[in-house]
Design an enzyme around this catalytic site. Structure first.
Site, PDB file in Angstrom:
ATOM      1  N   CYS A 258      72.780  43.361  36.571  1.00 34.24           N
ATOM      2  CA  CYS A 258      72.318  41.354  36.849  1.00 34.24           C
ATOM      3  C   CYS A 258      71.401  41.037  34.755  1.00 34.24           C
ATOM      4  O   CYS A 258      72.053  40.213  35.325  1.00 34.24           O
ATOM      5  CB  CYS A 258      72.192  40.619  38.040  1.00 34.24           C
TER       6      CYS A 258
ATOM      7  N   CYS B  84      71.037  41.728  46.640  1.00 41.39           N
ATOM      8  CA  CYS B  84      70.776  40.359  47.453  1.00 41.39           C
ATOM      9  C   CYS B  84      72.078  39.781  47.660  1.00 41.39           C
ATOM     10  O   CYS B  84      71.728  38.981  49.580  1.00 41.39           O
ATOM     11  CB  CYS B  84      70.029  39.108  45.958  1.00 41.39           C
TER      12      CYS B  84
END
Length: 404
Positions: free
Chosen positions: A101, A222
């Protein structure tokens, strides 16, 4: 008095990015807060967690009298991060979505948005890390539009920006930044570089950021939230049932729903077993997961690992490695795993847990990382071979003769 430098700060709705924005404001910069939406998800109560985080980030920007923007990278995250994660799981690997990411979303798409669309002089994040540049040196860097020229400026190559561990070694996040580009690093400020987590919380409390202080610190992937990982991943991958098999004697210990839901070193919760068992190996052809009774079983130890093309933060390998083809350094395969001494290309007796990237360090500097693509034989396998050869010396002699 000159015009204030414009810094775009990535805001997550957490305490770290909130304090990072506050510190940038105190330095006299014109700061814009931007919240990135990377995933559409609802928690168990049907509340969109990203909307809640976005609202928390907006409240901080309002307190600091900062412009606030929201940008969506849901499509980019799906194609460049999550789809890759699923493919790697299907190959039996355990990817780290935070590293991917940062490489593709935060330090590529967001970085380009900050400097090109918002006209920022620099971007900033709440990572616990530091670079070799002071703030004013960051502002002197020029943004190279994509695609960049085939040949870099020779002075720029000779003077690369380096990535170093933050002051809080327990919270140091260079592991997650080990794949970012030199271009993005050149124009990034890490306001928390010299601070500890406890001091950051103290600053947040004094600033009245009580709504972010109350939040739990995000751990793991997350977007999964509090859901069980196995349940989450089976929403996207077809179940592939198989057996847990003891590495000690080959006994079938139980059943699982898919080998891709487990990683090396992880505890295997096997029904009907009183003692803990841990994943030590996987066979993706048979679907068998091999388990051992300890977290330091010889089946978890490897003499060698091989990575694909290594990503060097400075874009070039260290001079020592170029000159001698070997280099003393440190490494880790897991965030917060203690740094271990090593000779590059000959990593000895490494316990490979949650492995995917090998991240290298030289002193305080994070050199970069490479994706692990092949493991050498485990200590358990070598011990078994040695035992077999000692019991059958004739086979050993025949093997030696055929080799010659």
């Amino acid at each position: 008095m000159g015009v204030a430098r414009h810094v775009v700060c990535a805001m997550s709705g957490g305490v770290d990015s909130s304090v990072a924005a506050l510190l940038l404001k105190k330095r006299g910069y014109h700061v814009t807060g931007v919240f990135m939406k990377n995933w559409d998800s609802l928690d168990e109560r049907g509340v969109c967690t990203s909307e809640r985080d976005c609202d928390d980030a907006y409240k901080v920007c309002r307190v600091l009298d900062m412009p606030f923007h929201q940008v969506s990278y849901v499509k980019e995250y799906w194609h460049e991060v999550f789809s890759n994660l699923l493919r790697e799981y299907q190959k039996g690997r355990t990817p780290n979505p935070d590293i991917i990411c940062n490489k593709h979303i935060k330090f590529k798409h967001f970085y380009q948005y900050a400097v090109s669309s918002l006209g920022a002089d620099a971007m900033a994040t709440g990572h616990y890390a530091r670079t070799s540049l002071e703030d004013e040196e960051v502002f002197q860097q020029t943004h190279t539009p994509v695609p960049r020229p085939l040949f870099r400026d020779r002075l720029e190559i000779r003077n690369p920006v380096r990535l170093y561990q933050g002051a809080d070694r327990l919270k140091d996040q260079t592991f997650f930044l080990s794949q970012i580009s030199q271009d993005a690093l050149r124009q990034t400020i890490f306001p928390l570089a010299g601070l500890t987590k406890d001091f950051v919380k103290k600053i947040a409390a004094e600033a009245g950021f009580h709504h972010v202080l109350k939040k739990k610190e995000s751990m793991g992937i997350c977007f999964i939230g509090e859901r069980h990982f196995e349940d989450f991943i089976l929403e996207y991958l077809e179940p592939k049932p198989g057996h847990f098999v003891s590495i000690e004697d080959g006994k079938i210990m139980g059943k699982h729903k898919g080998w891709f839901t487990f990683t090396l070193g992880q505890r295997a919760r096997i029904g009907g077993q009183k003692d803990p068992w841990f994943v030590v190996d996987k066979d993706i052809t048979t679907g068998e997961i091999f388990v051992g009774p300890t977290t330091n079983h010889p089946a978890l130890l490897r003499d060698t690992v091989q990575t694909n093309r290594f990503h060097w933060i400075t874009e070039e390998p260290p001079a020592e490695l170029i000159r001698t083809q070997m280099m003393d350094c440190h490494f880790r395969f897991l965030h917060q795993m203690p740094l271990c001494e090593s000779l590059f290309m000959n990593l000895q007796n490494i316990q490979l847990q949650f492995l995917y990237f090998a991240v290298l360090y030289k002193g305080d500097e994070c050199l970069g990382s490479g994706k692990i693509v092949r493991l050498g034989p485990s200590e358990h396998t070598l011990q078994k071979r040695h035992l077999q050869l000692s019991r059958n010396p004739k086979n050993s002699e025949q093997s030696s003769e055929s080799d010659s």
